[in-house]
Design a protein around this motif. Structure first.
Motif, mmCIF file in Angstrom:
data_model
loop_
_atom_site.group_PDB
_atom_site.id
_atom_site.type_symbol
_atom_site.label_atom_id
_atom_site.label_comp_id
_atom_site.label_asym_id
_atom_site.label_seq_id
_atom_site.Cartn_x
_atom_site.Cartn_y
_atom_site.Cartn_z
ATOM 1 N N TYR A 34 -8.921 -1.942 2.639
ATOM 2 C CA TYR A 34 -8.428 -2.297 1.310
ATOM 3 C C TYR A 34 -8.513 -3.804 1.163
ATOM 4 O O TYR A 34 -8.324 -4.547 2.137
ATOM 5 N N THR A 76 -6.901 4.491 -6.923
ATOM 6 C CA THR A 76 -7.173 5.745 -6.204
ATOM 7 C C THR A 76 -6.371 6.893 -6.800
ATOM 8 O O THR A 76 -6.902 7.982 -7.058
ATOM 9 N N ASN A 77 -5.089 6.665 -7.032
ATOM 10 C CA ASN A 77 -4.242 7.695 -7.629
ATOM 11 C C ASN A 77 -4.749 8.099 -9.007
ATOM 12 O O ASN A 77 -4.812 9.289 -9.347
ATOM 13 N N THR A 84 -10.994 7.031 4.483
ATOM 14 C CA THR A 84 -10.607 5.895 3.647
ATOM 15 C C THR A 84 -10.532 4.591 4.435
ATOM 16 O O THR A 84 -10.575 3.512 3.850
ATOM 17 N N SER A 112 -4.799 3.663 4.006
ATOM 18 C CA SER A 112 -5.804 2.670 4.419
ATOM 19 C C SER A 112 -5.125 1.517 5.142
ATOM 20 O O SER A 112 -5.081 0.392 4.651
ATOM 21 N N LEU A 159 0.835 -1.204 0.000
ATOM 22 C CA LEU A 159 0.000 0.000 0.000
ATOM 23 C C LEU A 159 0.869 1.253 0.000
ATOM 24 O O LEU A 159 0.552 2.241 -0.677
ATOM 25 N N ASN A 214 -4.873 7.085 0.431
ATOM 26 C CA ASN A 214 -4.040 5.884 0.377
ATOM 27 C C ASN A 214 -3.636 5.368 1.751
ATOM 28 O O ASN A 214 -3.051 4.282 1.855
ATOM 29 N N GLY A 260 2.308 1.708 -3.457
ATOM 30 C CA GLY A 260 1.308 2.058 -4.457
ATOM 31 C C GLY A 260 1.021 3.539 -4.561
ATOM 32 O O GLY A 260 0.495 4.007 -5.581
ATOM 33 N N MET A 261 1.359 4.319 -3.551
ATOM 34 C CA MET A 261 1.033 5.750 -3.585
ATOM 35 C C MET A 261 2.130 6.595 -4.228
ATOM 36 O O MET A 261 2.010 7.808 -4.316
ATOM 37 N N ASN A 296 -11.738 3.543 -0.550
ATOM 38 C CA ASN A 296 -10.752 4.605 -0.778
ATOM 39 C C ASN A 296 -10.984 5.310 -2.109
ATOM 40 O O ASN A 296 -10.679 6.491 -2.258
ATOM 41 N N ASN A 297 -11.528 4.599 -3.093
ATOM 42 C CA ASN A 297 -11.853 5.247 -4.370
ATOM 43 C C ASN A 297 -12.956 6.282 -4.195
ATOM 44 O O ASN A 297 -12.892 7.387 -4.754
ATOM 45 N N THR A 302 -2.081 2.873 -7.783
ATOM 46 C CA THR A 302 -3.393 2.395 -7.332
ATOM 47 C C THR A 302 -4.477 3.055 -8.178
ATOM 48 O O THR A 302 -4.257 4.110 -8.792
#
Length: 609
Positions: free
Chosen positions: A568, A173-174, A520, A561, A161, A559, A164-165, A525-526, A171
């Motif tokens: 997640y 989300t990004n 989140t 989370s 996680l 992110n 991923g940011m 989170n989306n 992600t």
């Protein structure tokens, strides 16, 4: 503090719909796909029945379907397919093999390298296949070295996680935050635009996960505590003293209260199999082939006054039950399995795969149900099935794309197509990073190449795509757009600014990130990201500050989370595989959130404000 004026009715309705949406997204008993579709339908009906106009422009309800063709969704789907190709072809297996060898040399250094590699890979690939890769490797290491998995699995999951940011494609989300900001007229954020603050924060997080997190975690028993078979095949021999002599199969079943499952009746002289019809008459010399737990088999022996045999030996202290060629494995159910929402009986799991399901673990604990009742329980994403079968059957099941197999022993699959899948990933990233093609187009080019080279077929594509991700993205984009156009986002931003009026710009930025971090861990989170993005833009505009750091505050906050299993989907996988409890995520996740929040707040203020 200046309280903003009450907005128009449609804006108020959007705020109400947002609250309802967040409630739906939080409910575990309602599939996220259903909640997302319900939100989309409510929005469309609302703007159809109560038309909305602003500055002479009518908001068409059908325009809320734009998410189905949105660049963000196309990119997410393309990257999900490429990530699936890496798993399907075993492209990342060599990484896992080298790490597994390193664990035997230096466990401490191996954990650090594992966290770094997991985080790095997650910057470019959806973290689900990364977790799918590392869970069996780390479980294998723990079983063979007789060490505790508690300090390995959760830090690894959180490392994916964190990694991923660091990029715009790390992600979904990004991707959503960047795409929504671009839709609202802001300059497109490039793939590595925020790499500097993200990498600094990620380095601190990895150090925490390596040095501190394992010490915070109590020893937990994974859902597969040992590797001995649980179900045994044996024979109940009918002799002259047996009360089963002269009775029917149906009558024998009544003697065991219907608990015994007779696989076959074998009759001498050559012990040919006879189908165990209810009216089949039993006689001396017959033997009943049964399959169950050892204690159950002994009860059947006692209830029917028969003699229990395993192979050619009577079962006793000198000749215990033996399950040759049998092995135990855990199957973690993921979205693509085809089991979610259905029962094992509906899909004929045992008949299709030739494997016995012994137990069902959910939320880190074994469900209190009998083995024969397992087939009637609807399966959820993240459930763990404890199964037993021959090694060949377990290996065949590994080829099924919808299951994560954790048996702690067998090798992961690897194919000649793996280099092609890796090449496609590098191509998609490089072309987008150098600005030659938008990421959505490069991802679609990669998908086409995977099909042409037969790394994947169309069935694989349908398995790779998650209806849950598709619908939550579409519903979130629709809700975010409606909030922005009706003025609902502006109203929330005005309230936020009014409440934070005494804070300096850096404080407002930090408060926004913290709000998203809390949100989140409670809802998708989306959804948090798409709802938070227009609010961030409005806040920055009202304060007369640069917009980019506020956009990044939403991106980073959404992110974080780490504190709950439901925050997640990979958290659920890790929780079940490691036998973690809800409190373990709080114990490790909350300090990590606070650490990342403070670090990122300082970095964003220092770099951008």
């Amino acid at each position: 503090m200046n309280i903003p004026d009450i907005p128009n009715n449609h804006a108020l309705a959007m705020l109400l719909v947002t609250v309802v949406a967040l409630y739906f997204f939080r409910r575990d008993d309602i599939p996220l796909e259903t909640s997302s579709l319900a939100v989309l339908v409510i929005l469309c009906l609302l703007f159809t029945i109560f038309p909305f106009e602003i500055n002479g422009t009518h908001l068409e309800a059908s325009s809320l379907f734009f998410g189905f063709g949105h660049e963000a969704l196309i990119t997410v789907c393309g990257l999900m397919i490429i990530g699936h190709a890496l798993v399907r072809t075993g492209a990342l297996v060599p990484v896992g093999r080298y790490l597994a060898k390193l664990w035997k040399i230096s466990p401490g250094l191996s954990l650090l390298i594992t966290l770094i590699v997991a985080g790095f890979l997650s910057a470019f690939v959806n973290n689900t296949p990364i977790v799918v890769l590392f869970l069996p490797i780390l479980t294998n290491v723990a079983l063979r070295t007789r060490t505790d998995t508690s300090g390995m699995l959760l830090p690894m999951g959180l490392a994916t996680l964190v990694g991923g940011m660091t990029t715009t494609i790390g992600t979904s989300t990004n991707l959503l935050v960047v795409s929504v900001a671009s839709d609202m007229g802001l300059p497109r954020i490039s793939m590595f635009a925020f790499a500097t603050p993200a990498l600094i924060a990620a380095s601190i997080a990895i150090a925490y996960l390596w040095l501190i997190a394992p010490k915070l975690l109590p020893k937990r028993t994974p859902s597969l505590p040992d590797t001995s078979p649980r179900i045994f095949s044996a024979y109940l021999n009918i002799n002259e003293e047996s009360i089963a002599n002269g009775t029917t199969v149906a009558e024998v079943l009544k003697m065991t209260d219907g608990q015994m499952n007779i696989q076959a009746v074998q009759r001498s002289p050559e012990y040919q199999n006879i189908v165990p019809f209810p009216d089949t008459k039993l006689k001396v010399g017959d033997r009943l082939l049964v399959k169950d737990y050892p204690d159950q088999l002994k009860e059947f022996e006692s209830a029917t006054h028969t003699t229990l045999f395993s192979g050619s030996h009577k079962v006793d202290e000198n000749h215990p039950l033996n399950a040759e060629k049998q092995t135990l494995a855990e199957i973690v159910v993921v979205q693509q399995s085809g089991l979610v929402g259905r029962t094992l009986k509906e899909v004929q799991f045992a008949k299709r795969y030739g494997i016995s399901v012994i137990a069902l673990h959910r939320g880190g604990n074994a469900m209190e149900i009998g083995r024969r009742s397992i087939g009637h329980v609807p399966i959820q994403t993240g459930d763990v099935l404890l199964v037993q079968g021959e090694s060949e059957q377990i290996d065949e099941l590994k080829e099924n794309q919808g299951f994560l197999i954790i048996d702690g022993a067998a090798e992961l699959p690897y194919s000649q197509k793996a280099p092609l899948a890796l090449a496609v990933l590098f191509f998609v990233i490089a072309v987008a990073a150098f600005g030659l093609l938008p990421i959505a187009i490069s991802a679609m080019c990669g998908t086409l190449f995977l099909l042409i080279t037969k790394c994947l077929d169309w069935r694989d594509l349908s398995v790779a795509l998650s209806s849950q991700v598709v619908l939550i993205v579409v519903a979130s984009l629709a809700l975010g757009s409606a909030m922005m156009q009706t003025g609902g986002a502006d109203y929330i931003a005005q309230m936020f600014v009014a409440l934070a009026y005494d804070l300096p710009p850096a404080g407002v930025l930090s408060a926004l990130m913290l709000m998203l971090a809390v949100l989140t861990n409670v809802v998708s989170n989306n959804a948090a990201a798409v709802i938070g993005t227009p609010i961030a833009i409005s806040v920055a505009t009202q304060l007369g500050l640069p917009v980019e750091p506020f956009i990044l505050a939403v991106l980073f906050g959404a992110n974080l989370s780490y504190a709950t299993p439901m925050a997640y989907k990979t958290n659920i996988l890790v929780m079940n595989a490691g036998g973690y409890q809800f409190s373990d995520f709080i114990r490790v996740g909350v300090p990590l959130i606070l650490l990342m929040w403070v670090t990122l707040s300082f970095l964003l203020s220092w770099i951008y404000l």
